[in-house]
Motif scaffolding. Sequence first.
Motif, PDB file in Angstrom:
ATOM      1  N   ASP A 168       0.829  -1.199   0.000  1.00 32.77           N
ATOM      2  CA  ASP A 168       0.000   0.000   0.000  1.00 32.77           C
ATOM      3  C   ASP A 168       0.866   1.252   0.000  1.00 32.77           C
ATOM      4  N   TYR A 235      -8.396   2.950  -6.467  1.00 33.00           N
ATOM      5  CA  TYR A 235      -7.753   2.296  -5.322  1.00 33.00           C
ATOM      6  C   TYR A 235      -7.809   3.185  -4.084  1.00 33.00           C
ATOM      7  N   VAL A 395      -9.835 -11.410  -7.539  1.00 40.68           N
ATOM      8  CA  VAL A 395     -10.673 -10.334  -7.000  1.00 40.68           C
ATOM      9  C   VAL A 395     -12.161 -10.546  -7.259  1.00 40.68           C
ATOM     10  N   THR A 406      -8.512  -2.841   2.239  1.00 36.34           N
ATOM     11  CA  THR A 406      -7.452  -2.887   1.231  1.00 36.34           C
ATOM     12  C   THR A 406      -7.829  -3.833   0.106  1.00 36.34           C
ATOM     13  N   TYR A 407      -8.503  -4.923   0.435  1.00 38.71           N
ATOM     14  CA  TYR A 407      -8.961  -5.856  -0.597  1.00 38.71           C
ATOM     15  C   TYR A 407      -9.948  -5.167  -1.536  1.00 38.71           C
ATOM     16  N   ALA A 410      -8.063  -2.821  -3.839  1.00 42.43           N
ATOM     17  CA  ALA A 410      -7.383  -3.520  -4.930  1.00 42.43           C
ATOM     18  C   ALA A 410      -8.383  -3.965  -5.989  1.00 42.43           C
ATOM     19  N   ARG A 411      -9.548  -4.439  -5.556  1.00 45.96           N
ATOM     20  CA  ARG A 411     -10.568  -4.870  -6.513  1.00 45.96           C
ATOM     21  C   ARG A 411     -11.082  -3.686  -7.334  1.00 45.96           C
ATOM     22  N   PHE A 437      -2.255  -5.017  -8.065  1.00 46.66           N
ATOM     23  CA  PHE A 437      -3.549  -5.058  -7.389  1.00 46.66           C
ATOM     24  C   PHE A 437      -3.968  -6.503  -7.092  1.00 46.66           C
ATOM     25  N   CYS A 438      -3.822  -7.387  -8.076  1.00 41.23           N
ATOM     26  CA  CYS A 438      -4.220  -8.784  -7.875  1.00 41.23           C
ATOM     27  C   CYS A 438      -3.354  -9.465  -6.819  1.00 41.23           C
ATOM     28  N   ILE A 440      -1.915  -8.059  -4.225  1.00 38.81           N
ATOM     29  CA  ILE A 440      -2.339  -7.572  -2.909  1.00 38.81           C
ATOM     30  C   ILE A 440      -3.616  -8.288  -2.466  1.00 38.81           C
ATOM     31  N   ALA A 441      -4.587  -8.398  -3.383  1.00 37.00           N
ATOM     32  CA  ALA A 441      -5.842  -9.072  -3.038  1.00 37.00           C
ATOM     33  C   ALA A 441      -5.608 -10.532  -2.682  1.00 37.00           C
TER      34      ALA A 441
END
Length: 472
Positions: A168, A235, A395, A406-407, A410-411, A437-438, A440-441
């Motif tokens: 992040d 985001y 996601v 945070t999820y 990212a989605r 992004f993916c 992190i998710a």
Amino acid sequence: MIFYPLSLAVLGIWLVLILRRLDDGFTMAIALLPFGMFAAIALPAVGGLSVIASSLVAALTGGLVIVASLLGRGAPVLTAPTIVLGIYAAYAAFSAVVLVRLFSGQFEVFTLARSVQGVRINPFFASVPVPLRPGSSNISQTFYILLSFLAFLTFKDSLRRRGVAWGDRALAIAGTLNITLALMDMAKLDPILEQVRTAKYALANEQSMGGFARIIGGYSEPAAFGGASAAFFAYFMAAFFASRRGRDLVLGVGNGLCTIAALSATGFFAMGMAGMLIFFTALPAILRPQRRLVVIGSIVGVCLFVSGICLLLAFTPLPDVAGSLFERIFLAKADSSSGIERKAWAMSGFTAFLETWGLGAGAGSLRSNGLIAVLLGSVGLPGTLALAAFLWLSVGRSWRGAEAGTYQAARAGVVALLAGSALSGTSPDPGLLMIVFCAIACAIREHQEVPAPARAGAPAPREGRAGLGRTA
């Protein structure tokens, strides 16, 4: 191989970072994402391929992480999303090596090489159809797709070790730099920006619409800058609704203004789709009973906002200007030379899909437009299904555990990128920002669903919100 002046500086900073901690190379790769036209090296022997600085740093870092895992650091975890993305990358490489040769010469495509000469089928655009054949673009596109897989495999593993708060922070640096580059472009600091606009792309930094200059920041064109800015907007705004951090609000609003400044249909559509997702995700929290002070503040804020809009509509030419821009960006887009050309590219992708019996003509074999047409024409139905499965596993499902905010952020970023690609995407490569992004998710989900084995004598984990982000 050609090294650009700033390349050595970038590699020097990267070397200092990885000597301190290997994973910090990913921080630099993410921070370099807004420099979408900054090529670190050029490879004339591969059709003049320009390797973007963020991609080079990600590739070097990912390669060293793999080497470190072989030397005892611990192998990256192969979960379902990683395996499916690996299948997609393998099929893309197979298509670029085998399928393009299997179907070579059987039908015509628009190639990725702008210098191709031929007979124009339409006087409104320069692209010309040529028989399908192997080329340097097959190599370059395969490189970037394999890099996406390497980055996802290694960056996700690093997130599991260090926590999503680290990722992040890296995105916050990237979002800040994206705004900074936009301000520099607004200030016409072209002599400085020329140092980071080294890729062999067509530079569109002199375009205007309705009397307003279109901003491109560190990218080569408004559409690319608008799409990336919309992803950062999505985001950070989603993160703000979850965390109420002032930093997220500033970065979200700042990148939203960057999206508007690009005056790009791609950026507006991506921001609109992501905004709808953010609104409906945050709606339960908005409708939940609030303290009286919060309710009063919200009412006052809404009244001031509506009053300001009414004053602008009544005493400025804003309605006429907005109407003119809307017509030129959306309504007249399809009839413009760019719109006609992109429709021809899209039809070429669908034609390639049919001519290859659904297998695809090969990654990098053709220029198409729109995510579906690009995927079907390049990697066919097998590749399209593999990428769709990867995105669903990453996601597609909701998450209400630790780090849910945070999820959701990212989605939202992935949705913005997909929306932009659906309108103007030209490559089957997911792109490094989407991979971030993916990753992190997936790191958030996997940390909760696959707990680490307990060590002998170790205290039992405490319940609560001691999620992945707390380990940074």
